[in-house]
Design an enzyme around this catalytic site. Structure first.
Site, PDB file in Angstrom:
ATOM      1  N   THR A 112     -44.045  -9.711  67.848  1.00 14.72           N
ATOM      2  CA  THR A 112     -43.554 -10.614  68.891  1.00 14.72           C
ATOM      3  C   THR A 112     -42.044 -10.808  68.771  1.00 14.72           C
ATOM      4  O   THR A 112     -41.435 -10.495  67.744  1.00 14.72           O
ATOM      5  CB  THR A 112     -44.238 -11.981  68.795  1.00 14.72           C
ATOM      6  OG1 THR A 112     -43.868 -12.600  67.554  1.00 14.72           O
ATOM      7  CG2 THR A 112     -45.751 -11.839  68.857  1.00 14.72           C
TER       8      THR A 112
ATOM      9  N   ASP B   8     -45.645 -22.799  60.628  1.00 13.01           N
ATOM     10  CA  ASP B   8     -44.543 -23.607  60.097  1.00 13.01           C
ATOM     11  C   ASP B   8     -44.654 -23.636  58.574  1.00 13.01           C
ATOM     12  O   ASP B   8     -45.676 -24.051  58.026  1.00 13.01           O
ATOM     13  CB  ASP B   8     -44.624 -25.028  60.654  1.00 13.01           C
ATOM     14  CG  ASP B   8     -43.343 -25.815  60.426  1.00 13.01           C
ATOM     15  OD1 ASP B   8     -42.741 -25.663  59.335  1.00 13.01           O
ATOM     16  OD2 ASP B   8     -42.941 -26.578  61.316  1.00 13.01           O
TER      17      ASP B   8
ATOM     18  N   LYS C   4     -39.813 -27.938  52.346  1.00 12.80           N
ATOM     19  CA  LYS C   4     -39.582 -28.952  51.319  1.00 12.80           C
ATOM     20  C   LYS C   4     -40.859 -29.253  50.545  1.00 12.80           C
ATOM     21  O   LYS C   4     -41.943 -29.342  51.120  1.00 12.80           O
ATOM     22  CB  LYS C   4     -39.032 -30.227  51.958  1.00 12.80           C
ATOM     23  CG  LYS C   4     -37.668 -30.034  52.610  1.00 12.80           C
ATOM     24  CD  LYS C   4     -37.173 -31.316  53.255  1.00 12.80           C
ATOM     25  CE  LYS C   4     -35.808 -31.097  53.908  1.00 12.80           C
ATOM     26  NZ  LYS C   4     -35.306 -32.321  54.588  1.00 12.80           N
TER      27      LYS C   4
END
EC number: 2.1.1.33
Length: 228
Positions: A208, A134, A138
């Site tokens: 993937t 991830d 921000k």
């Protein structure tokens, strides 16, 4: 082996830990199969002791649905693979694939890797994969990114001399962040010599379905670091 992610007040798990309800088969695998191939609930973790018949030991942090982890385990039967993932649905998918393939060289933990890594024995791993984590775009969320000084120190502690750390991302700011964190650390040597070394997938990389979705803002970047 528990089926709930570990809960340490020193860490906060960002993001979901479960999505849609599991199927009956998935729930059965979580209840019955995961304890058989899971990591110990407490105490030190020695990957070589968990899989003593394997020559090498590798770890994938945040394996998602396990597509890369399972494919690597199938392609490298002499390597023991450990996968850590907090998202229950991803763990269930990985269990389904491991069971179907009859793999004996994979161990899983449903956990926040930041909590469980300190339990691993020093210099116990030959390779660490951190693929498309991830990015936390921000600026105010930058400290949520997995690659920080504390995890960099854990990477250095866990890898054997000559071990490899591979980080892949398709988000430019995350690639820049990782290079800032690791390129100035003399415990690691970036292995790129030409642009192809980081813009093209390494020879042993397994692409993937998630990667092919191109959800980021740049083409995938592959950063391989050697532990000195």
């Amino acid at each position: 082996m528990t089926t709930e992610p570990t809960q340490n007040p020193a860490f906060r798990l960002f993001g979901r830990s479960q999505g849609k309800p599991l199927s009956a088969r998935q729930q059965r695998l979580v209840d019955e199969f995961l304890p058989r191939i899971g990591l110990p609930d407490d105490g030190p973790i020695d990957p070589a002791a968990l899989m003593p018949d394997r020559r090498r030991q590798a770890l994938e942090i945040g394996f998602g649905g396990g597509e890369h982890l399972v494919a690597q385990a199938e392609a490298n039967p002499q390597t023991g693979f450990i996968g850590i993932e907090p998202f229950l649905n991803g763990v269930a998918k990985a269990l389904t694939a491991i069971d179907a393939a009859g793999l004996g060289n994979v161990r899983l933990a449903r956990a926040d890797a930041r909590e469980i890594l300190p339990r691993f024995e020093t210099a116990s791993l030959d390779q660490i994969f951190l693929l498309f984590p991830d990015p936390w775009h921000k600026k105010r969320h930058a400290k949520r990114r997995f690659v920080q000084q504390s995890t960099r120190d854990e990477f250095a502690r866990l890898l054997k001399p000559g071990g490899r750390l591979r980080i892949a991302t398709d988000v430019k700011s995350y690639a820049d962040h990782c290079m800032v964190e690791l390129s100035g650390d003399d415990r690691f040597i970036w292995q790129a010599r030409t642009a192809d070394d980081w813009t093209l997938p390494p020879a042993d990389h397994i692409t993937t379905r998630y990667e092919t979705k191109n959800l980021g803002d740049c083409a995938p970047v592959f950063m391989d670091f050697l532990r000195v």
